[in-house]
Scaffold this active site. Structure first.
Site, PDB file in Angstrom:
ATOM      1  CB  THR A 109      -4.544   7.700 -12.440  1.00  0.00           C
ATOM      2  OG1 THR A 109      -5.319   6.644 -12.080  1.00  0.00           O
ATOM      3  CG2 THR A 109      -3.084   7.121 -12.285  1.00  0.00           C
TER       4      THR A 109
ATOM      5  CB  THR B  77       2.088  12.111 -15.770  1.00  0.00           C
ATOM      6  OG1 THR B  77       1.075  12.768 -16.516  1.00  0.00           O
ATOM      7  CG2 THR B  77       2.324  12.871 -14.629  1.00  0.00           C
TER       8      THR B  77
ATOM      9  CE  LYS C  99       2.691   9.972 -11.479  1.00  0.00           C
ATOM     10  NZ  LYS C  99       2.961   8.485 -11.288  1.00  0.00           N
TER      11      LYS C  99
ATOM     12  CD1 TRP D 102      -2.752  13.081 -23.345  1.00  0.00           C
ATOM     13  CD2 TRP D 102      -3.553  12.910 -25.292  1.00  0.00           C
ATOM     14  NE1 TRP D 102      -2.895  14.290 -23.715  1.00  0.00           N
ATOM     15  CE2 TRP D 102      -3.424  14.180 -24.873  1.00  0.00           C
ATOM     16  CE3 TRP D 102      -3.880  12.639 -26.567  1.00  0.00           C
ATOM     17  CZ2 TRP D 102      -3.985  15.269 -25.498  1.00  0.00           C
ATOM     18  CZ3 TRP D 102      -4.543  13.679 -27.369  1.00  0.00           C
ATOM     19  CH2 TRP D 102      -4.410  15.033 -26.952  1.00  0.00           C
TER      20      TRP D 102
ATOM     21  CB  ALA E 187       0.192   6.356  -9.957  1.00  0.00           C
TER      22      ALA E 187
ATOM     23  CE1 TYR F 131      -1.852  11.444 -11.445  1.00  0.00           C
ATOM     24  CE2 TYR F 131      -1.794  12.889 -13.536  1.00  0.00           C
ATOM     25  CZ  TYR F 131      -1.436  11.634 -13.049  1.00  0.00           C
ATOM     26  OH  TYR F 131      -0.957  10.662 -13.503  1.00  0.00           O
TER      27      TYR F 131
ATOM     28  CG  ASP G 294      -1.945   1.182   1.500  1.00  0.00           C
ATOM     29  OD1 ASP G 294      -1.710   2.142   0.326  1.00  0.00           O
ATOM     30  OD2 ASP G 294      -2.934   0.958   2.246  1.00  0.00           O
ATOM     31  CG  LEU G 295       2.064   3.041  -3.680  1.00  0.00           C
ATOM     32  CD1 LEU G 295       2.052   3.874  -5.075  1.00  0.00           C
ATOM     33  CD2 LEU G 295       3.815   2.763  -3.540  1.00  0.00           C
TER      34      LEU G 295
END
Length: 295
Positions: free
Chosen positions: A62, A101, A129, A150, A60, A125, A36-37
């Site tokens: 997201t 990303t 990241k 994408w 992640a 977000y 579990d991050l």
């Protein structure tokens, strides 16, 4: 090669499990509750038990729009969580490939972004990241960060599957035409990650580490992408619709999307020998999976 992948159900993770097994690698996908991050202690325990030759950090948070109201969770997973994976890779003495990303940029340039361009995320977000990238680089110098954009695939929720679902119910779909990027198949991303991981395991050169951009060749707006999806679907006897081109202003969202998500992938081609196929070619491969020809 024994590869531990954080995450169990994402597009890239599923593609890695499939592609890695086909290539003869042992893929260990690790997710909650074992890993579990948001719980750094679980990260070390799970990765140590996996005893990998290389780690791919693919899990992640997201949900781009939801992150605007769940900032703490986004940062715990994408920032501190990514750092915990890097710390575990450092402790285990193995290379790490971390997926990031295009959202780390603000999207205002009039050309594709290179790795050295200043970052400037505009939403939670992207900020989370970018924090993850910084945590990875600070914790483990035997890391490669690959920025993708994408992403679509036969798996999970993504733009291709959304367009096909909408086309089944309506004749016209409104799609943003003033955001441009590189539609990229998770299947192609997975194949490339396997090559990068192999390179890093076999070669300790610092040149193979650092930040890289990795997207499909070719660019499109979301509207262009949708038109190609519908054309491919129609050719296979599937649902299709006409595309009504609209502006970002006509489709407001809680989080700001970059107007320009294009990434220059020259560095990863030179350093790792990785060049992803043109997005139209990859789209055909995904459509063949989603809409197999009937006998």
């Amino acid at each position: 090669m024994r590869i531990a992948v954080t995450g169990q159900a994402g597009q890239v993770v599923t593609s890695l499990v499939e592609g890695g097994a086909a290539a003869g690698h042992e893929i260990i996908a690790l997710g909650r509750p074992q890993l579990d991050l948001a719980d750094p202690a679980s990260v070390m325990r799970a990765l140590e038990a996996a005893a990998p030759d290389v780690i791919v950090s693919a899990a992640a948070y997201t949900a781009v729009d939801k992150a605007e109201t769940e900032s703490d969770l986004a940062h715990a997973v994408n920032g501190a969580g990514a750092g915990a994976v890097a710390q575990a890779a450092k402790a285990l003495g193995v290379p790490l490939v971390h997926i990031s990303t295009d959202y780390v940029f603000d999207g205002t340039l009039d050309r594709p972004y290179v790795e050295s361009d200043p970052t400037g995320p505009t939403g939670v977000y992207g900020v989370s990241k970018l924090a993850g990238e910084q945590a990875v680089l600070a914790a483990h110098d035997n890391s490669a960060i690959v920025r993708v954009a994408w992403v679509y695939s036969p798996f999970g929720g993504n733009f291709v599957k959304t367009m096909l679902r909408l086309a089944a119910d309506r004749d016209e779909v409104s799609v943003v035409a003033d955001q441009v990027g590189n539609p990229t198949s998770a299947l192609a991303i997975a194949d490339a990650i396997l090559r990068i991981a192999t390179n890093m395991v076999s070669d300790s050169s610092p040149a193979l580490r650092g930040v890289f951009h990795m997207t499909a060749q070719g660019e499109a707006s979301w509207a262009d992408f949708a038109e190609m999806i519908f054309a491919a679907s129609a050719a296979r006897g599937g649902p299709y619709a006409s595309v009504r081109r609209i502006g970002t202003v006509d489709y407001p969202t809680p989080a700001t999307r970059p107007a320009n998500s294009r990434l220059d992938c020259g560095r990863i081609a030179r350093v790792h020998g990785v060049t992803l196929p043109d997005w139209r070619t990859s789209l055909d491969a995904v459509m063949d999976r989603l809409q197999p020809a009937s006998n």
